[in-house]
Design a protein around this motif. Structure first.
Motif, short mmCIF file in Angstrom:
data_model
loop_
_atom_site.label_atom_id
_atom_site.label_comp_id
_atom_site.label_asym_id
_atom_site.label_seq_id
_atom_site.Cartn_x
_atom_site.Cartn_y
_atom_site.Cartn_z
N ASP B 150 0.83 -1.20 0.00
CA ASP B 150 0.00 0.00 0.00
C ASP B 150 0.87 1.26 0.00
OD1 ASP B 150 -2.30 -1.46 -0.01
OD2 ASP B 150 -2.74 -1.23 2.13
N PHE B 151 1.90 1.25 0.81
CA PHE B 151 2.79 2.42 0.90
C PHE B 151 3.43 2.73 -0.46
CE2 PHE B 151 6.94 4.38 1.40
CZ PHE B 151 6.67 5.44 2.25
N ILE B 152 3.90 1.65 -1.12
CA ILE B 152 4.55 1.85 -2.43
C ILE B 152 3.55 2.41 -3.44
CG2 ILE B 152 5.68 0.66 -4.36
CD1 ILE B 152 6.89 -1.25 -2.21
N ARG B 153 2.36 1.85 -3.40
CA ARG B 153 1.32 2.28 -4.33
C ARG B 153 0.96 3.75 -4.11
NH1 ARG B 153 -3.02 -1.78 -3.49
NH2 ARG B 153 -1.93 -3.23 -4.85
N GLU B 154 0.86 4.13 -2.84
CA GLU B 154 0.37 5.48 -2.52
C GLU B 154 1.46 6.55 -2.60
OE1 GLU B 154 -1.37 4.82 1.33
OE2 GLU B 154 -2.82 3.41 0.46
N ASN B 155 2.72 6.13 -2.37
CA ASN B 155 3.78 7.14 -2.24
C ASN B 155 4.81 7.08 -3.37
OD1 ASN B 155 3.29 8.37 0.61
ND2 ASN B 155 2.97 6.17 0.80
N SER B 156 4.74 6.08 -4.24
CA SER B 156 5.70 5.93 -5.34
C SER B 156 7.13 6.27 -4.91
CB SER B 156 5.30 6.82 -6.52
OG SER B 156 4.00 6.49 -6.94
N PHE B 236 24.66 6.43 8.59
CA PHE B 236 25.34 5.21 9.00
C PHE B 236 26.36 5.45 10.09
CE2 PHE B 236 24.23 4.46 4.42
CZ PHE B 236 23.19 3.58 4.68
N ASN B 237 26.83 4.37 10.69
CA ASN B 237 27.82 4.44 11.77
C ASN B 237 29.14 5.08 11.31
OD1 ASN B 237 28.24 2.24 10.11
ND2 ASN B 237 28.91 0.87 11.74
N ASN B 238 29.44 4.98 10.02
CA ASN B 238 30.68 5.57 9.51
C ASN B 238 30.49 7.06 9.13
OD1 ASN B 238 29.18 5.43 7.18
ND2 ASN B 238 30.37 3.78 6.27
N GLY B 239 29.33 7.61 9.46
CA GLY B 239 29.10 9.01 9.21
C GLY B 239 28.49 9.30 7.84
N ARG B 240 28.60 8.33 6.93
CA ARG B 240 27.96 8.54 5.62
C ARG B 240 26.45 8.46 5.74
NH1 ARG B 240 31.84 5.39 1.29
NH2 ARG B 240 33.75 6.36 1.99
N SER B 241 25.78 8.84 4.67
CA SER B 241 24.32 8.73 4.71
C SER B 241 23.79 8.46 3.32
CB SER B 241 23.72 10.04 5.24
OG SER B 241 23.96 11.08 4.30
N VAL B 242 22.53 8.09 3.26
CA VAL B 242 21.89 7.86 1.96
C VAL B 242 20.47 8.43 2.03
CG1 VAL B 242 21.19 5.49 2.62
CG2 VAL B 242 21.39 6.09 0.20
N ASP B 243 20.09 9.08 0.95
CA ASP B 243 18.73 9.62 0.88
C ASP B 243 17.78 8.52 0.43
OD1 ASP B 243 19.63 12.13 1.56
OD2 ASP B 243 19.89 12.79 -0.53
N ILE B 244 16.68 8.39 1.12
CA ILE B 244 15.76 7.28 0.86
C ILE B 244 14.32 7.72 1.05
CG2 ILE B 244 17.22 5.27 1.33
CD1 ILE B 244 16.31 5.62 4.29
N ASP B 245 13.43 6.93 0.43
CA ASP B 245 12.00 7.15 0.61
C ASP B 245 11.34 6.02 1.37
OD1 ASP B 245 12.20 9.47 -1.06
OD2 ASP B 245 12.37 8.07 -2.75
N MET B 246 12.06 4.91 1.48
CA MET B 246 11.52 3.80 2.27
C MET B 246 12.65 2.88 2.72
SD MET B 246 9.61 1.17 -0.39
CE MET B 246 9.25 -0.01 0.91
N VAL B 247 12.34 2.07 3.73
CA VAL B 247 13.32 1.15 4.32
C VAL B 247 12.66 -0.20 4.57
CG1 VAL B 247 14.81 0.71 6.34
CG2 VAL B 247 14.49 3.07 5.50
#
Lengths: 465, 465
Positions: B150-156, B236-247
């Motif tokens: 449902d989340f994928i359908r509604e939020n693409s 992340f623990n190493n200080g890096r990060s990633v932009d995301i819309d879902m997990v």
């Protein structure tokens, strides 16, 4: 060193699966000895089982079926391969063989210290009037495949008759249909596929029908008639006939055991060369392996004749190891085989119910159908399983399966279980892979075993009920 | 009849694989008894393993994953299923349980004569800041799949992070890529797939890379941050990060053993409910089966925690049979499992080399590659096989395979061989199916075993050389 002072010499008669396996295995164990291979045809180490796929043009060239050629064996393995050399007699008393060079006609005697007869089998050719007409083929050696493919290419036949409804018949039926021919198949009796189960036969029959093949049962060819030397008509024992442009005769094989017999070597079951599990014949120092030799059967605990490529390779290795001074035993077969016909996968292992009956087993059997994958996952389809077990012990004696997805490797699970003398209950309890793309949560193997188990042990297991 | 004079009553806590298997088996054996099933969610008897394929829309509706619904169980099997009913405590001294109706909030006590705890497992949710943000999912129960879809359908969503690189992580990676998402996968350590072999891991890593997935190793999420309550970034623990819309959080599961523990039932390995091979807990009359319970391991000859759907079904049947007065034993697992990721098939059975080492086995191993079909037959590809055997006996302890054609059923052959305590030599001698469309003349299973055998027994077998 041999008695003569020259290096130990191993001679191999026949350079296909068993012969080249024996030669290669002996070489790996003994870098120091001489190895001679005599092969009547122009090819060694090719896949006989691939010939239908060469005719169908899935495999483009005969060379694609050859694992290694004579040059490779000489250069990489120091094995001397003599092509177009036919061994015409064995002389165990002199430890020698007489060999004819088919190109020059010259004959030569070669001594051996150890000898392996791997002469294979030849197609069983029924005595039918007109069998010598052009357009009639067997599918046995690579040259047969080449001749058949050349004939189709040159003559564009429209109609074919396949005599025999066994594995080769099935594979050639698919091949010829895919090449655009109109195919009729003639089975001698009420069944196809030899001793296989009727519940499996009927699925194969449906598949033949679905692909436009006319299957005639209780049908033997009385006569072939031709025009200009080419076959044109097959006349059957029932008086009917069919117009044809070519014929594949696929009525089984018989062992090439003639030279062994003439040399006084003991002959066993169905004219195959008698061997023990070391692949030794009745004459010391002479071994035999492959389609000319008997095969030890683990369920029957005696030798049978069951010529198959994978067995030939295994037996060849055992003979090679023993000729090189080793102590290998061929553990034997359990009766596993498989074929593909169109989209259908068919496989068996162990004894069929008919064989179990003949061999005096008190058996029970069941037939189940179960999906090859989770029923919601695409690409799966039903597999029919027939399972046969000894009534009083539950030990599984055999299984047959037909389906469109994942059949042969499921038969391998049961072949492994039969080797381990497992019961239906043991099989039903196996920890097999499950994931929706590959199997339902109860794999067809488990479902078949659990269903059969109920018929065997339900009273024993619930004494309190 | 039970002591109270009313009919014998079997109560089942949890209505998925193990619970419904237990209920159905008990019913088949005892038409006369009462069977009550309490299920916290709104679904019974569904395939947890199918959830990734429901999210990917290979499976259209959640109902397609449900084998049978509550109505079927009532009407066809006379099994009373109470949906949205949570069991909140067990009272073994009174042979009763306390149940809350989640729709009304009312609590009720139910007596039992026999009880089976089949409460399953729950997703392991790491303590990460921001884990409560919208767009973060686990994949465990059917409702999780419905919410995710449902989340994928509604939020693409365009970008996803998968935390964990196990089976569910792999299946969800494929799912999300096929839905068009850009996928990053974070593995905590240097390896993916838990204790699997590095030679198999690297093939899986290649497959992830080929399909555009970014695999980050030695990577743990320190924090999720969001906008308007929706997850937007993983740091992340190493200080890096990633932009995301879902997990997708796929970091394993833990058994739902809390109510059992509170009732004084003995807890075993990894917090799973301790059971014997009859699936009895430490309290007479109370059984447990499925992902909340221990599993007997045939090689280790002790219980472990290995929650899998096919095991849950088998254990459920055993519990059901014993509750109905039978004498069934769960024979145990050998550690078989499989998954598909894109076009790659991966499977294992037995112990990995790491596990063999931990368990104190003196083992050897090998890695081979062999075609899945005759090399001249189309559609085949190489299968990599790693085989592990006990050094001094040759007994096979484990195997892993990766390839694109015919992997899981080949692992099943080895799983069967391990169950029968076969050696590498025994496996190398197996009579397996051979036909060009299905296998080479030496199947990958045989090649692996024969190669490993040489490393074990060559000296013993050739005393004369």
């Amino acid at each position: 060193m041999s008695k003569s002072g020259s290096p130990l010499r191993i001679v191999v008669i026949g350079g296909v699966a068993a012969g080249m396996s024996a030669a290669s295995k002996a070489r790996r164990l003994r870098p120091d000895i001489e190895i001679f291979v005599f092969e009547r045809s122009g090819h060694v180490s090719y896949s006989s089982c691939g010939i239908p796929y060469f005719v169908s043009d899935i495999v483009k060239s005969p060379e694609n079926l050859v694992a290694y050629d004579a040059k490779f064996f000489k250069e990489k393995r120091n094995i001397n391969v003599f092509l177009y050399h036919e061994v015409i007699s064995l002389h165990p008393e002199k430890q020698s063989i007489l060999v004819r060079d088919l190109k020059t006609g010259l004959e030569n005697e070669y001594r051996y210290d150890k000898l392996v007869i791997a002469t294979g089998a030849r197609a069983n050719i029924p005595q039918i009037k007109g069998i010598e007409l052009k357009g009639i083929f067997t599918i046995r050696i690579l040259q047969d495949g080449i001749k058949t493919k050349d004939f189709i290419r040159e003559n564009s036949p429209g109609r074919a008759l396949i005599v025999g409804a066994g594995y080769i018949g099935m594979e050639m039926a698919e091949t010829l249909v895919k090449l655009g021919l109109d195919v009729t198949m003639a089975a001698r009796g009420p069944d196809i596929l030899g001793t296989m189960e009727k519940e499996i036969d009927e699925i194969v029959e449906d598949e033949l029908g679905r692909n436009g093949i006319t299957l005639l049962k209780f049908t033997q060819v009385r006569e072939f008639t031709g025009e200009n030397g080419y076959v044109r008509k097959a006349i059957f024992n029932n008086g009917r006939s069919v117009d044809i442009d070519m014929v594949i005769v696929a009525t089984g094989v018989r062992p090439n055991s003639g030279i062994a017999k003439e040399a006084g070597i003991e002959i066993g079951y169905k004219d195959a060369i008698r061997v023990n599990q070391r692949m030794e014949t009745s004459i010391p120092g002479i071994y035999s392996a492959g389609d000319c030799a008997e095969t030890y059967h683990q369920i029957l605990e005696r030798s049978v004749y069951l010529p198959l490529g994978t067995t030939a390779n295994k037996q060849g290795r055992v003979a090679g190891e023993n000729m090189a001074g080793g102590h290998a035993l061929f553990r034997g077969v359990v009766g596993t085989s498989t074929f593909k016909v169109f989209d259908l996968e068919v496989a068996r292992t162990g004894l069929s119910s008919r064989e179990a009956k003949i061999e005096g087993f008190d058996y029970i059997s069941n037939v189940i159908e179960q999906y090859s994958r989770a029923n919601y996952y695409p690409g799966g389809s039903k597999i029919r399983v027939k399972l046969i077990a000894e009534k009083n012990t539950g030990r599984v004696l055999g299984a047959e399966m037909a389906g469109r997805d994942g059949v042969p490797k499921r038969i391998d699970v049961i072949a492994t279980a039969i080797t381990a003398k497992m019961t239906a209950k043991d099989i039903g309890d196996l920890d097999l892979t499950y994931s929706p793309p590959f199997a339902p949560v109860w794999d067809p193997v488990l479902t078949a075993a659990n269903d059969l188990k109920k018929r065997i042990t339900i009273k024993e297991e619930h004494p309190n009920l």
